[in-house]
Design an enzyme around this catalytic site. Structure first.
Site, short mmCIF file in Angstrom:
data_model
loop_
_atom_site.label_atom_id
_atom_site.label_comp_id
_atom_site.label_asym_id
_atom_site.label_seq_id
_atom_site.Cartn_x
_atom_site.Cartn_y
_atom_site.Cartn_z
N ASP A 8 0.83 -1.21 0.00
CA ASP A 8 0.00 0.00 0.00
C ASP A 8 0.86 1.27 0.00
O ASP A 8 1.70 1.45 0.88
CB ASP A 8 -0.90 -0.01 1.24
CG ASP A 8 -2.14 0.82 1.08
OD1 ASP A 8 -2.10 1.84 0.37
OD2 ASP A 8 -3.19 0.45 1.65
N HIS B 73 -11.08 -3.14 1.68
CA HIS B 73 -11.31 -1.81 1.13
C HIS B 73 -12.26 -1.76 -0.07
O HIS B 73 -12.14 -0.89 -0.93
CB HIS B 73 -9.98 -1.15 0.76
CG HIS B 73 -9.95 0.31 1.10
ND1 HIS B 73 -8.82 1.10 0.95
CD2 HIS B 73 -10.91 1.15 1.57
CE1 HIS B 73 -9.08 2.33 1.32
NE2 HIS B 73 -10.35 2.38 1.70
N LYS C 60 -5.77 -5.82 3.84
CA LYS C 60 -6.80 -4.79 3.67
C LYS C 60 -7.77 -5.13 2.54
O LYS C 60 -7.36 -5.34 1.40
CB LYS C 60 -6.14 -3.43 3.39
CG LYS C 60 -7.16 -2.29 3.29
CD LYS C 60 -6.50 -0.92 3.27
CE LYS C 60 -5.99 -0.56 1.91
NZ LYS C 60 -5.61 0.88 1.81
N CYS D 265 -6.38 3.48 -3.54
CA CYS D 265 -6.49 2.10 -3.04
C CYS D 265 -7.64 1.25 -3.61
O CYS D 265 -7.41 0.24 -4.27
CB CYS D 265 -6.63 2.13 -1.51
SG CYS D 265 -5.34 3.06 -0.67
N ASP E 32 -0.17 -0.65 -4.91
CA ASP E 32 -1.56 -0.40 -5.31
C ASP E 32 -1.73 0.96 -5.99
O ASP E 32 -2.74 1.21 -6.64
CB ASP E 32 -2.51 -0.51 -4.13
CG ASP E 32 -2.29 0.55 -3.06
OD1 ASP E 32 -1.20 1.15 -3.03
OD2 ASP E 32 -3.21 0.78 -2.26
#
Length: 527
Positions: A37, A131, A129, A76, A271
């Site tokens: 990330d 998201h 994650k 993201c 990402d």
């Protein structure tokens, strides 16, 4: 008759194993996707990094193919939607970030990669994650094709307590889990556990979207000792990426110990581009960073490794996109490509294994809202309404300037010389390509009206309660600083705290927080 049966048996024995037969790992590869990330294009050694040690990542990169022109989305959630559906954001509606409590997510009509892989016998797991929505159970990972889920639904969590905006964001199999510990290390530990528990006769899809190195910038002290000469926040970023590198090393070691490494395709990418280029992350030689459609926002450090299948030591500069992994992996695993929604991605396997050209004539490179888009065709890139301002820090109400920019990336990878005025025919050609790619674009899912939109005052009242974690009716500076925007720009947040504190007692009362935060001149933006 016996001769005929013998010949038939021999012919069957040399055919490839059926993709659907028994789900054996020897027939189809295990797949591990590492998604880091907010990592900068040149933060890792394999892609030009100099000041951060990433030995495990670099070793993997050198063992396979480094992808120099691998594109993702500027932020993201959109990248995650593109990867898991094989479809551009213009078709999923996930142009921007899915925020906590938002009444939307990746549409349920989408067929996700883990769903397709489960159909052909894969164990599917996500550690890290998500998201992509959680406001209803149907949007959560275990209802979208994952057998196992571990980690958090959103970004910007506290790395040790897993708190975001006063609320815990940590789950196992989509059920709240009370657990403390450095999240990067916990994600690695869970991944190793899953690998150790995996039956050898069943293939594994393991998706590891780390929250490292996203803000808030936090890391155990031991990771900082190597980087004591670096200035902050770069020092902390270096420690955070070192922790991710160590975690990746542990996962690879577990694959090797289990005897799975030789039959495992490992994919790695960021990402989006790195935020705060030059100060927080390094995107050299690319222009700008996260949240933009310049190369520094959408070109990711990436590679793919599979011993004996992808030749080691390759550097590939063909334009590829995150949407391409979906159809590629379906084909590699024998999963059915048949589905209701058309896929935008193309099979990139020949690029990795046969030095083929990019399967795309033109690539759509879209921003975080309609009207901000680019197209890449060969060495040429055309941009509309590009800005160097991080879209996470901006507003969808910002006016679009209508600026057109054209760059030749072969000669000008840093996008310094706008050729739009001198190349009108090339602008016309790429404009037509972009219009064709955008012809059936859907609205943003974030634009869906809510049935109970709170007033601004009521919204800040709720935010005050979320931040007031000890419920004493006032906010300390530390409580105020919790939140993604405040963490991304802590100095400005401290200045807002001081300006909100009208009686200068070092705390914010509810009245100060609500009243001053509503003041348009305060500069406050969703703490």
């Amino acid at each position: 008759m016996k001769t005929t049966l013998l010949l038939l048996a021999l012919s069957l024995s040399v055919l490839p194993h059926s993709a659907g037969a028994r789900g054996q790992a020897t027939e189809r590869p295990n797949i591990v996707y590492f998604l880091v990330d907010d990592m900068g294009y040149a933060d890792c050694g394999f892609n030009g990094g100099k000041d951060i040690k990433t030995p495990h990542i670099d070793k993997l990169a050198k063992a396979g193919a480094i992808l120099k022109s691998f594109y993702v989305q500027p932020v993201c959630s959109p990248t995650r939607s593109a990867l898991l559906t094989g479809r551009y954001v213009t078709h999923t509606g996930v142009y921007t970030i899915v925020r906590p409590g938002a009444p939307w997510g990746l549409p349920l009509a989408e067929r996700l990669l883990p769903q397709a892989l489960k159909e052909v016998g894969y164990t599917t797991a996500i550690c890290g994650k998500w998201h992509l929505g959680e406001f209803q159970a149907a949007y959560t990972p275990t209802n979208r094709g994952f057998d196992h889920q571990y980690g958090h639904m959103f970004g910007a969590i506290d790395y040790f307590t897993h708190i975001r905006d006063g609320k815990a964001d940590w789950y196992r199999d989509d059920k709240p889990l009370k657990e403390e510990g450095y999240s990067t290390e916990l994600v690695a530990k869970e991944a190793v556990r899953l690998i150790n528990a995996q039956p050898k006769d069943k293939p594994l899809f393991l998706y590891l979207p780390f929250n490292g190195i996203h803000a808030p910038h936090q890391v155990p002290e031991r990771y900082l000792t190597t980087y004591k000469d670096l200035p902050k926040p770069r020092q902390t970023i270096a420690g955070m990426l070192s922790a991710v590198d160590e975690a990746i090393g542990q996962v690879v070691e577990a694959l090797e110990a289990k005897g799975l490494h030789q039959n495992t395709l490992i994919i790695f990418s960021s990402d989006n581009g790195g935020p705060g280029p030059g100060r927080v992350t390094v995107n050299t030689p690319l222009r700008a960073g996260k949240g933009t459609i310049f190369e520094g926002g959408i070109r990711a450090a990436a590679f793919a490794t599979w011993p004996g299948k992808i030749a080691a030591g390759q550097t590939i500069d063909e334009p590829l996109h995150a949407v391409d992994w979906y159809p590629t992996l379906l084909k590699l695993t024998g999963a059915s490509p048949v589905q209701k929604l058309p896929v935008d991605g193309k099979d990139l396997w020949p690029v990795l294994t046969k030095r083929a050209r990019s399967p795309h004539d033109a690539l759509l490179l879209h921003g975080t809202r309609p009207g901000v888009a680019a197209v890449r065709k060969g060495d040429w890139k055309l941009l509309f309404n590009a800005s160097e301002k991080d879209a996470e820090e901006g507003s969808d109400n910002d006016k679009l300037a209508g600026k057109v920019e054209l760059y030749n990336l072969k000669d000008d990878i840093g996008e310094h010389k706008n050729l739009a005025a001198t190349q009108p025919e090339k602008v016309k050609e790429l404009r037509a390509d972009l219009e064709a790619l955008l012809k059936d674009a859907v609205p943003s899912g974030a634009d869906k009206p809510t049935t109970a939109a709170p007033s601004a005052a009521k919204g800040r009242d709720t935010l005050f309660d979320q931040k007031d974690t000890n419920h004493d009716g006032k906010l300390t500076l530390e409580e105020f600083l919790v939140g993604p925007n405040n963490q991304a720009a802590p100095q400005q947040a401290r200045m807002r705290f001081t300006s909100f504190d009208t009686n200068k007692d070092g705390f914010l009362s509810r009245e100060e927080f609500v009243k001053q935060g509503k003041n348009p001149s305060s500069g406050e933006s969703n703490e």
